[in-house]
Design an enzyme around this catalytic site. Structure first.
Site, PDB file in Angstrom:
ATOM      1  CG  PHE A  73       1.310  -6.229  -6.486  1.00 34.84           C
ATOM      2  CD1 PHE A  73       0.176  -5.922  -6.009  1.00 34.84           C
ATOM      3  CD2 PHE A  73       1.168  -6.537  -8.260  1.00 34.84           C
ATOM      4  CE1 PHE A  73      -1.142  -6.193  -7.068  1.00 34.84           C
ATOM      5  CE2 PHE A  73       0.253  -6.515  -8.919  1.00 34.84           C
ATOM      6  CZ  PHE A  73      -1.132  -6.623  -8.199  1.00 34.84           C
ATOM      7  CB  SER A 109      -1.713  -2.507   2.179  1.00 35.09           C
ATOM      8  OG  SER A 109      -1.190  -0.800   1.255  1.00 35.09           O
ATOM      9  CG  HIS A 154      -4.675   1.009  -7.477  1.00 36.76           C
ATOM     10  ND1 HIS A 154      -3.733   0.152  -6.853  1.00 36.76           N
ATOM     11  CD2 HIS A 154      -4.502   1.822  -7.528  1.00 36.76           C
ATOM     12  CE1 HIS A 154      -2.905   1.696  -6.398  1.00 36.76           C
ATOM     13  NE2 HIS A 154      -3.489   2.263  -7.234  1.00 36.76           N
ATOM     14  CB  CYS A 201     -16.294   0.820 -32.877  1.00 37.92           C
ATOM     15  SG  CYS A 201     -15.461   1.202 -31.441  1.00 37.92           S
ATOM     16  CB  CYS A 225     -17.424   3.880 -29.562  1.00 39.40           C
ATOM     17  SG  CYS A 225     -17.933   2.138 -28.398  1.00 39.40           S
TER      18      CYS A 225
HETATM   19  N1  APR Z   1      -1.553 -11.934   5.858  1.00 36.06           N
HETATM   20  C1  APR Z   1      -0.508 -10.067   6.106  1.00 36.06           C
HETATM   21  N2  APR Z   1      -0.301 -10.157   4.658  1.00 36.06           N
HETATM   22  C2  APR Z   1      -0.111 -10.130   4.256  1.00 36.06           C
HETATM   23  C3  APR Z   1      -0.321 -11.580   3.460  1.00 36.06           C
HETATM   24  C4  APR Z   1      -1.328 -11.899   4.908  1.00 36.06           C
HETATM   25  N3  APR Z   1      -1.942 -13.388   3.988  1.00 36.06           N
HETATM   26  N4  APR Z   1       0.138 -12.139   2.280  1.00 36.06           N
HETATM   27  C5  APR Z   1       0.671 -10.768   1.801  1.00 36.06           C
HETATM   28  N5  APR Z   1       0.860  -9.852   3.048  1.00 36.06           N
HETATM   29  C6  APR Z   1       1.851  -8.581   2.754  1.00 36.06           C
HETATM   30  C7  APR Z   1       2.899  -9.037   2.059  1.00 36.06           C
HETATM   31  O1  APR Z   1       3.806  -8.995   3.052  1.00 36.06           O
HETATM   32  C8  APR Z   1       3.016  -7.043   1.492  1.00 36.06           C
HETATM   33  O2  APR Z   1       3.440  -6.565   2.132  1.00 36.06           O
HETATM   34  O3  APR Z   1       0.632  -8.029   2.047  1.00 36.06           O
HETATM   35  C9  APR Z   1       1.469  -6.895   1.314  1.00 36.06           C
HETATM   36  C10 APR Z   1       1.230  -6.455  -0.183  1.00 36.06           C
HETATM   37  O4  APR Z   1       2.207  -5.437  -0.248  1.00 36.06           O
HETATM   38  P1  APR Z   1       1.729  -5.213  -2.270  1.00 36.06           P
HETATM   39  O5  APR Z   1       2.206  -7.114  -2.739  1.00 36.06           O
HETATM   40  O6  APR Z   1       2.795  -4.274  -2.598  1.00 36.06           O
HETATM   41  O7  APR Z   1       0.465  -4.783  -2.306  1.00 36.06           O
HETATM   42  P2  APR Z   1      -0.319  -3.998  -2.280  1.00 36.06           P
HETATM   43  O8  APR Z   1      -0.066  -3.023  -1.346  1.00 36.06           O
HETATM   44  O9  APR Z   1      -1.527  -3.786  -2.486  1.00 36.06           O
HETATM   45  O10 APR Z   1       0.089  -2.645  -3.570  1.00 36.06           O
HETATM   46  C11 APR Z   1      -0.288  -1.385  -4.505  1.00 36.06           C
HETATM   47  O11 APR Z   1       0.993  -1.105  -5.893  1.00 36.06           O
HETATM   48  O12 APR Z   1       1.724  -2.661  -8.168  1.00 36.06           O
HETATM   49  C12 APR Z   1       0.448  -1.688  -7.366  1.00 36.06           C
HETATM   50  O13 APR Z   1      -1.403  -1.638  -8.636  1.00 36.06           O
HETATM   51  C13 APR Z   1      -0.515  -2.434  -7.847  1.00 36.06           C
HETATM   52  O14 APR Z   1      -3.021  -2.739  -5.940  1.00 36.06           O
HETATM   53  C14 APR Z   1      -1.082  -2.618  -5.828  1.00 36.06           C
HETATM   54  C15 APR Z   1      -0.123  -1.380  -5.560  1.00 36.06           C
END
Ligand code: APR
Length: 257
Positions: free
Chosen positions: A43, A202, A127, A164, A138
């Site tokens: 994201f 994340s 999530h 429904c 329903c």
């Molecule tokens: N290896 C390590 N890190 C990675 C890789 C990889 N191959 N690919 C991407 N990343 C990192 C990115 O740099 C980023 O910091 O993973 C992170 C993903 O962050 P987000 O895109 O913010 O995803 P997430 O943290 O899961 O977002 C949380 O936000 O939009 C909502 O509901 C959605 O569950 C999601 C929540």
């Protein structure tokens, strides 16, 4: 300079592996970064889904209320990417750590179902998931795969309940939606009782999921973060590794196989 970075990454990976070696009640918190190497966009990383402001508006609870057809049109591509995706090495690392009795649970912010597909048996999907849906009237449960393939082929715009005729909503937690209570409660309990919190892929910017690592730290567990980019909790981590999860998972699998 590059040489030092590589040396630091190796030392940090060794440190993370030594913490895993000492642990038997690990809890992993995964984000979209664990699935990008399966072809599912994240994201907020470079080229992430939320760079498209329109998509962000359509894939929200108010967007679903405003136009279910717009929601399904906007999500059909993501759904078909998810349904074709295979678990990554990092998903398989967590399955292996569970098999050798080191991992207690996986908490995931992802809606792609890849942890369960890989073989993890205790997964808290805080999530929700795209794989199933419920009737908005329903409450009848449905598998979403068939609906999405009909939407992708243009045979359907909005899935309706076979009982429904009310609109069906996927079991994903959209912005403005509450989190599924059972999954959230299980995730908090797991974070409170773990002996190592392992954050994989994340940005740790979405709450309340981003609170989970600090719950573990406040309960005395070390924190390991493996993420391509810096996170707001890197300073609280015992080890924060800015690397691709595929590389980390390869080194960790080698250490525990
Ligand atoms: N290896 C390590 N890190 C990675 C890789 C990889 N191959 N690919 C991407 N990343 C990192 C990115 O740099 C980023 O910091 O993973 C992170 C993903 O962050 P987000 O895109 O913010 O995803 P997430 O943290 O899961 O977002 C949380 O936000 O939009 C909502 O509901 C959605 O569950 C999601 C929540």
């Amino acid at each position: 300079m590059v040489y030092n970075r590589a040396m630091k990454m190796m030392a940090d990976t060794e440190h993370a592996i030594s913490l895993i070696r000492k642990s038997s009640r690990i809890v992993a918190l995964s984000g979209a970064g664990i699935s990008t190497e399966a072809g599912i966009p994240d994201f907020r990383g470079p080229g992430g889904m939320w760079e498209n402001e329109d998509l962000l508006r359509q894939l929200s609870a108010s967007g679903f209320e405003r136009s279910p057809a717009g929601f399904y049109r906007a999500s059909v591509e993501l759904f078909s990417t998810i349904s074709r995706a295979e678990p990554t090495l990092a998903h398989r690392l967590l399955v292996h750590l569970e098999k050798i009795g080191k991992l207690d649970a996986v908490i995931t912010q992802n809606i792609d179902g890849l942890h369960t597909a890989a073989g993890s048996t205790k997964v808290f999907e805080v999530h929700g998931t795209f794989r199933t849906g419920h009737c908005t009237k329903c409450g009848a449960p449905f598998d979403m795969a068939e609906f999405y393939s009909d939407i992708e082929s243009g045979r359907l715009t909005v899935p309706v309940c076979l009982n429904c005729r009310a609109i069906i909503k996927p079991d994903v937690v959209l912005f403005e939606d509450p989190l599924p209570y059972q999954a959230w409660r299980g995730a908090v309990e797991a974070a409170e009782n773990c002996d190592l919190m392992l954050v994989l892929g994340s940005s740790l910017v979405v709450y309340p999921a981003a609170e989970l690592p600090m719950i573990a730290v406040h309960c005395g567990a070390p924190l390991v973060i493996v993420n391509l980019e810096a996170t707001p909790y890197d300073r609280q981590a015992t080890v924060a590794i800015h690397a691709r999860l595929g590389e980390f998972a390869k080194a960790a699998l080698a250490a525990f196989s």
